[in-house]
Design a protein around this motif. Structure first.
Motif, mmCIF file in Angstrom:
data_model
loop_
_atom_site.group_PDB
_atom_site.id
_atom_site.type_symbol
_atom_site.label_atom_id
_atom_site.label_comp_id
_atom_site.label_asym_id
_atom_site.label_seq_id
_atom_site.Cartn_x
_atom_site.Cartn_y
_atom_site.Cartn_z
ATOM 1 N N ARG A 20 -6.784 -19.349 11.046
ATOM 2 C CA ARG A 20 -7.128 -20.494 10.423
ATOM 3 C C ARG A 20 -8.522 -20.127 9.461
ATOM 4 N N THR A 21 -8.984 -19.146 10.106
ATOM 5 C CA THR A 21 -10.418 -18.492 9.228
ATOM 6 C C THR A 21 -9.991 -17.372 8.196
ATOM 7 N N ARG A 22 -8.819 -17.032 8.187
ATOM 8 C CA ARG A 22 -8.208 -15.877 7.277
ATOM 9 C C ARG A 22 -7.442 -16.356 6.370
ATOM 10 N N VAL A 23 -6.535 -17.363 6.495
ATOM 11 C CA VAL A 23 -5.645 -17.969 5.564
ATOM 12 C C VAL A 23 -5.530 -19.412 5.566
ATOM 13 N N PRO A 24 -5.023 -19.878 4.550
ATOM 14 C CA PRO A 24 -4.873 -21.587 4.600
ATOM 15 C C PRO A 24 -4.056 -22.052 5.616
ATOM 16 N N ALA A 25 -4.323 -23.165 6.259
ATOM 17 C CA ALA A 25 -3.571 -23.928 7.514
ATOM 18 C C ALA A 25 -2.065 -23.713 6.966
ATOM 19 N N GLY A 26 -1.916 -24.099 6.006
ATOM 20 C CA GLY A 26 -0.448 -24.324 5.360
ATOM 21 C C GLY A 26 0.370 -22.997 5.348
ATOM 22 N N GLN A 27 -0.118 -22.022 5.821
ATOM 23 C CA GLN A 27 0.536 -20.662 5.821
ATOM 24 C C GLN A 27 0.473 -20.171 7.473
ATOM 25 N N VAL A 28 0.158 -20.996 8.412
ATOM 26 C CA VAL A 28 0.286 -20.844 9.667
ATOM 27 C C VAL A 28 1.335 -21.932 10.300
ATOM 28 N N VAL A 29 2.251 -21.265 11.231
ATOM 29 C CA VAL A 29 3.060 -22.041 12.114
ATOM 30 C C VAL A 29 3.002 -21.902 13.585
ATOM 31 N N ALA A 30 2.864 -22.664 14.350
ATOM 32 C CA ALA A 30 2.675 -22.685 15.912
ATOM 33 C C ALA A 30 3.849 -22.949 16.632
ATOM 34 N N ALA A 31 4.706 -22.040 17.076
ATOM 35 C CA ALA A 31 5.940 -21.964 17.657
ATOM 36 C C ALA A 31 5.694 -22.236 19.251
ATOM 37 N N VAL A 32 6.048 -23.400 19.711
ATOM 38 C CA VAL A 32 5.722 -23.723 21.107
ATOM 39 C C VAL A 32 7.059 -24.280 21.579
ATOM 40 N N ARG A 33 6.978 -24.237 23.075
ATOM 41 C CA ARG A 33 8.199 -24.694 23.807
ATOM 42 C C ARG A 33 8.290 -26.265 23.707
ATOM 43 N N ASP A 34 7.018 -26.839 23.982
ATOM 44 C CA ASP A 34 7.009 -28.417 23.798
ATOM 45 C C ASP A 34 6.026 -28.987 22.818
ATOM 46 N N PRO A 35 6.330 -29.056 21.556
ATOM 47 C CA PRO A 35 5.362 -29.515 20.580
ATOM 48 C C PRO A 35 4.592 -30.769 21.017
ATOM 49 N N ALA A 86 -8.048 -9.226 17.165
ATOM 50 C CA ALA A 86 -6.958 -8.279 16.502
ATOM 51 C C ALA A 86 -5.730 -8.656 16.114
ATOM 52 N N ALA A 87 -4.902 -9.503 16.992
ATOM 53 C CA ALA A 87 -3.812 -10.089 16.177
ATOM 54 C C ALA A 87 -3.843 -10.411 14.957
ATOM 55 N N ALA A 88 -4.829 -11.376 14.879
ATOM 56 C CA ALA A 88 -5.015 -12.044 13.364
ATOM 57 C C ALA A 88 -5.175 -11.051 12.519
ATOM 58 N N ALA A 89 -5.848 -9.819 12.678
ATOM 59 C CA ALA A 89 -6.129 -8.751 11.520
ATOM 60 C C ALA A 89 -4.812 -8.225 11.503
ATOM 61 N N VAL A 90 -4.178 -7.783 12.552
ATOM 62 C CA VAL A 90 -2.969 -7.057 12.166
ATOM 63 C C VAL A 90 -1.915 -8.020 11.138
ATOM 64 N N LEU A 91 -1.873 -9.234 11.611
ATOM 65 C CA LEU A 91 -0.670 -10.185 10.939
ATOM 66 C C LEU A 91 -1.250 -10.402 9.290
ATOM 67 N N THR A 92 -2.571 -10.169 9.121
ATOM 68 C CA THR A 92 -2.931 -10.520 7.777
ATOM 69 C C THR A 92 -3.309 -9.134 7.082
ATOM 70 N N ASP A 93 -2.958 -7.919 7.298
ATOM 71 C CA ASP A 93 -3.227 -6.706 6.765
ATOM 72 C C ASP A 93 -1.809 -5.708 6.854
ATOM 73 N N ASP A 94 -1.185 -5.331 5.727
ATOM 74 C CA ASP A 94 -0.235 -4.636 5.702
ATOM 75 C C ASP A 94 -0.640 -3.115 6.182
ATOM 76 N N ALA A 95 -1.682 -2.780 6.119
ATOM 77 C CA ALA A 95 -2.069 -1.326 6.564
ATOM 78 C C ALA A 95 -1.795 -0.947 8.011
ATOM 79 N N HIS A 96 -1.449 -2.132 8.844
ATOM 80 C CA HIS A 96 -1.398 -1.883 10.217
ATOM 81 C C HIS A 96 0.319 -1.848 10.486
ATOM 82 N N ALA A 97 1.215 -1.824 9.447
ATOM 83 C CA ALA A 97 2.478 -1.714 9.734
ATOM 84 C C ALA A 97 3.061 -0.398 10.355
#
Length: 278
Positions: free
Chosen positions: A20-35, A180-191
């Motif tokens: 949420r500090t790196r991309v707009p909230a509308g670009q993030v989805v939380a997948a959970v077992r029980d919403p 670290a996970a958020a950095a990897v998800l938002t930077d293609d250099a880690h592919a």
């Protein structure tokens, strides 16, 4: 769009908050077992979808439209079931055209033959064979398991009990690993990369010193038998199994990982101004 699976867990919640500090909230989805148990995530402005590792159809729905997916490993201890759950998630990601999957593996999982890492190793192979782009994040044990508010008891008694034989631990804070996970998800250099993530090596003698410096109270580390899960972890440390070090976490974060004294100050809720310099 970035989907975080198992987002209602401790790590997942931290990753969602970091994203949420790196991309707009509308670009993030939380997948959970029980919403229904993820109202706090919805309050962050992100979309919450049902995604159950034991329900492949729900995973496809949860991953629909995703460019990136963080596959947080299942807490299931049974190797066969855990592997099936991860493969179901990978299959769903492939079916939905996810561009890249980041997977939270464990140190040593790149090699076969370790029963504790069998599910992680199988998942890494499944990702490789799937053809989907991916990044492997091999975690150490969390610092939070050792450095937490329970250390107040050691401060009160003046004694910090350990069974590590003075050997070091390469743990990292859950917050650093989430960043670290958020950095990897938002930077293609880690592919296409596989990272072995470790924090600063520390010993219980150094932890006792950090407790004393942070609280102003004398604390000494003493060796004694420790039972239960913590005894198991300390046994691994005593065998030298937790001393491997890499610079991968520093590289991904773009900063030094949280220091021992910073972690202690945070865990005990003490002012951190003095600890940030060392």
């Amino acid at each position: 769009m970035i989907v975080v699976s198992a987002a209602s867990g401790a790590l997942g919640r931290l990753v969602v908050a970091e994203l949420r500090t790196r991309v707009p909230a509308g670009q993030v989805v939380a997948a959970v077992r029980d919403p229904e148990r993820a109202a706090d995530l919805a309050n962050l402005g992100v979309e919450v979808r049902r995604g159950d590792y034991d329900d492949p159809a729900s995973l496809r729905d949860a991953f629909a439209g995703a460019d990136r997916l963080l596959l947080i490993s299942s807490p299931e201890l049974d190797t066969g079931l855990r592997t099936r759950q991860h493969r179901a998630a990978i299959d769903a990601a492939v079916a939905e055209g996810v561009g890249r999957v980041a997977y939270t593996s464990f140190l040593g999982a790149g090699r076969a033959g370790d029963p504790m890492n069998a599910a992680h190793h199988a998942t890494e192979l499944a990702l490789r064979d799937s053809g989907v782009g991916h990044t492997i994040l091999r975690h150490p044990f969390y610092s939070d398991a050792f450095i937490n508010p329970g250390l107040e008891a050691a401060v009160r008694s003046g004694t910090l009990t350990a069974a590590t034989g003075g050997r070091g631990l390469n743990t990292a804070t859950r917050a650093d690993l989430a960043a670290a996970a958020a950095a990897v998800l938002t930077d293609d250099a880690h592919a296409g990369r596989a990272y072995d993530l470790t924090g600063p090596l520390w010993t219980y003698a150094q932890l006792a010193e950090a407790l004393a410096r942070v609280t102003g109270e004398p604390v000494a580390a003493v060796e004694a038998d420790v039972s239960g899960p913590m005894g198991f972890l300390m046994g691994l440390a005593r065998a030298g199994a937790l001393e491997r070090q890499t610079d991968d976490l520093r590289h991904v974060l773009g900063r030094p990982p949280t220091s021992l004294r910073q972690a202690v100050a945070g865990a005990l809720g003490r002012p951190a101004a003095d600890t940030l310099r060392t």
